[in-house]
Design a protein around this motif. Structure first.
Motif, PDB file in Angstrom:
ATOM      1  N   UNK A  22      -4.799  -1.737   4.691  1.00 39.05           N
ATOM      2  CA  UNK A  22      -3.803  -0.663   4.652  1.00 39.05           C
ATOM      3  C   UNK A  22      -3.214  -0.431   6.034  1.00 39.05           C
ATOM      4  N   UNK A  23      -4.069  -0.368   7.044  1.00 37.25           N
ATOM      5  CA  UNK A  23      -3.590  -0.172   8.418  1.00 37.25           C
ATOM      6  C   UNK A  23      -2.698  -1.337   8.846  1.00 37.25           C
ATOM      7  N   UNK A  24      -3.110  -2.556   8.517  1.00 33.81           N
ATOM      8  CA  UNK A  24      -2.327  -3.741   8.874  1.00 33.81           C
ATOM      9  C   UNK A  24      -0.957  -3.704   8.214  1.00 33.81           C
ATOM     10  N   UNK A  79       4.178  -7.590  -1.406  1.00 31.83           N
ATOM     11  CA  UNK A  79       3.852  -7.906  -2.794  1.00 31.83           C
ATOM     12  C   UNK A  79       2.331  -7.857  -2.983  1.00 31.83           C
ATOM     13  N   UNK A  80       1.899  -7.886  -4.223  1.00 26.07           N
ATOM     14  CA  UNK A  80       0.466  -7.895  -4.515  1.00 26.07           C
ATOM     15  C   UNK A  80      -0.184  -9.134  -3.920  1.00 26.07           C
ATOM     16  N   UNK A  81       0.483 -10.279  -4.039  1.00 24.73           N
ATOM     17  CA  UNK A  81      -0.062 -11.525  -3.498  1.00 24.73           C
ATOM     18  C   UNK A  81      -0.238 -11.426  -1.980  1.00 24.73           C
ATOM     19  N   UNK A  82       0.736 -10.863  -1.292  1.00 27.57           N
ATOM     20  CA  UNK A  82       0.636 -10.686   0.156  1.00 27.57           C
ATOM     21  C   UNK A  82      -0.494  -9.718   0.504  1.00 27.57           C
ATOM     22  N   UNK A  83      -0.631  -8.646  -0.269  1.00 26.21           N
ATOM     23  CA  UNK A  83      -1.689  -7.675  -0.023  1.00 26.21           C
ATOM     24  C   UNK A  83      -3.070  -8.317  -0.194  1.00 26.21           C
ATOM     25  N   UNK A  84      -3.209  -9.186  -1.189  1.00 27.82           N
ATOM     26  CA  UNK A  84      -4.476  -9.897  -1.407  1.00 27.82           C
ATOM     27  C   UNK A  84      -4.764 -10.817  -0.228  1.00 27.82           C
ATOM     28  N   UNK A  85      -3.759 -11.524   0.252  1.00 28.61           N
ATOM     29  CA  UNK A  85      -3.944 -12.409   1.407  1.00 28.61           C
ATOM     30  C   UNK A  85      -4.318 -11.627   2.660  1.00 28.61           C
ATOM     31  N   UNK A  86      -3.696 -10.480   2.859  1.00 27.75           N
ATOM     32  CA  UNK A  86      -4.027  -9.637   4.006  1.00 27.75           C
ATOM     33  C   UNK A  86      -5.459  -9.133   3.891  1.00 27.75           C
ATOM     34  N   UNK A  87      -5.859  -8.712   2.699  1.00 30.10           N
ATOM     35  CA  UNK A  87      -7.231  -8.241   2.482  1.00 30.10           C
ATOM     36  C   UNK A  87      -8.237  -9.371   2.715  1.00 30.10           C
ATOM     37  N   UNK A  88      -7.902 -10.589   2.303  1.00 29.94           N
ATOM     38  CA  UNK A  88      -8.791 -11.732   2.535  1.00 29.94           C
ATOM     39  C   UNK A  88      -8.936 -12.002   4.033  1.00 29.94           C
ATOM     40  N   UNK A 138      -8.669  -9.746   6.374  1.00 32.29           N
ATOM     41  CA  UNK A 138      -9.501  -8.646   6.884  1.00 32.29           C
ATOM     42  C   UNK A 138     -10.978  -8.904   6.574  1.00 32.29           C
ATOM     43  N   UNK A 139     -11.249  -9.446   5.398  1.00 36.73           N
ATOM     44  CA  UNK A 139     -12.627  -9.781   5.024  1.00 36.73           C
ATOM     45  C   UNK A 139     -13.192 -10.831   5.970  1.00 36.73           C
ATOM     46  N   UNK A 140     -12.406 -11.853   6.270  1.00 34.67           N
ATOM     47  CA  UNK A 140     -12.847 -12.897   7.207  1.00 34.67           C
ATOM     48  C   UNK A 140     -13.128 -12.313   8.583  1.00 34.67           C
ATOM     49  N   UNK A 141     -12.258 -11.418   9.037  1.00 36.33           N
ATOM     50  CA  UNK A 141     -12.449 -10.793  10.348  1.00 36.33           C
ATOM     51  C   UNK A 141     -13.715  -9.935  10.370  1.00 36.33           C
ATOM     52  N   UNK A 142     -13.967  -9.214   9.289  1.00 36.12           N
ATOM     53  CA  UNK A 142     -15.184  -8.399   9.219  1.00 36.12           C
ATOM     54  C   UNK A 142     -16.426  -9.262   9.235  1.00 36.12           C
TER      55      UNK A 142
END
Length: 62
Positions: free
Chosen positions: A26-28, A41-50, A52-56
């Motif tokens: 969300x912040x990104x 888009x939803x697809x972009x949001x999923x990629x951004x979340x993925x 973020x998961x990798x960074x975590x």
């Protein structure tokens, strides 16, 4: 719905992991997309979340 999509992509997630990922995503999105007037888009949001998961995961291992 979003949790199911993320879990199908990333594997199982705890509630705290999901919250951290969604907070980071969300912040990104706010900083890098909304402030520039872009839609996400939803697809972009999923990629951004993925991402973020990798960074975590990298942060926890190090």
């Amino acid at each position: 719905m979003l949790k199911k999509i993320l879990e199908s992509t990333l594997g199982s997630l705890t509630s705290s992991e999901l919250k951290e990922i969604l907070d980071l995503a969300t912040a990104d999105i706010k900083v890098n997309r909304v402030d520039f007037g872009k839609w996400t888009s939803l697809k972009q949001a999923i990629n951004i979340a993925a991402s973020c998961h990798s960074a975590l995961k990298r942060g926890r291992v190090a």
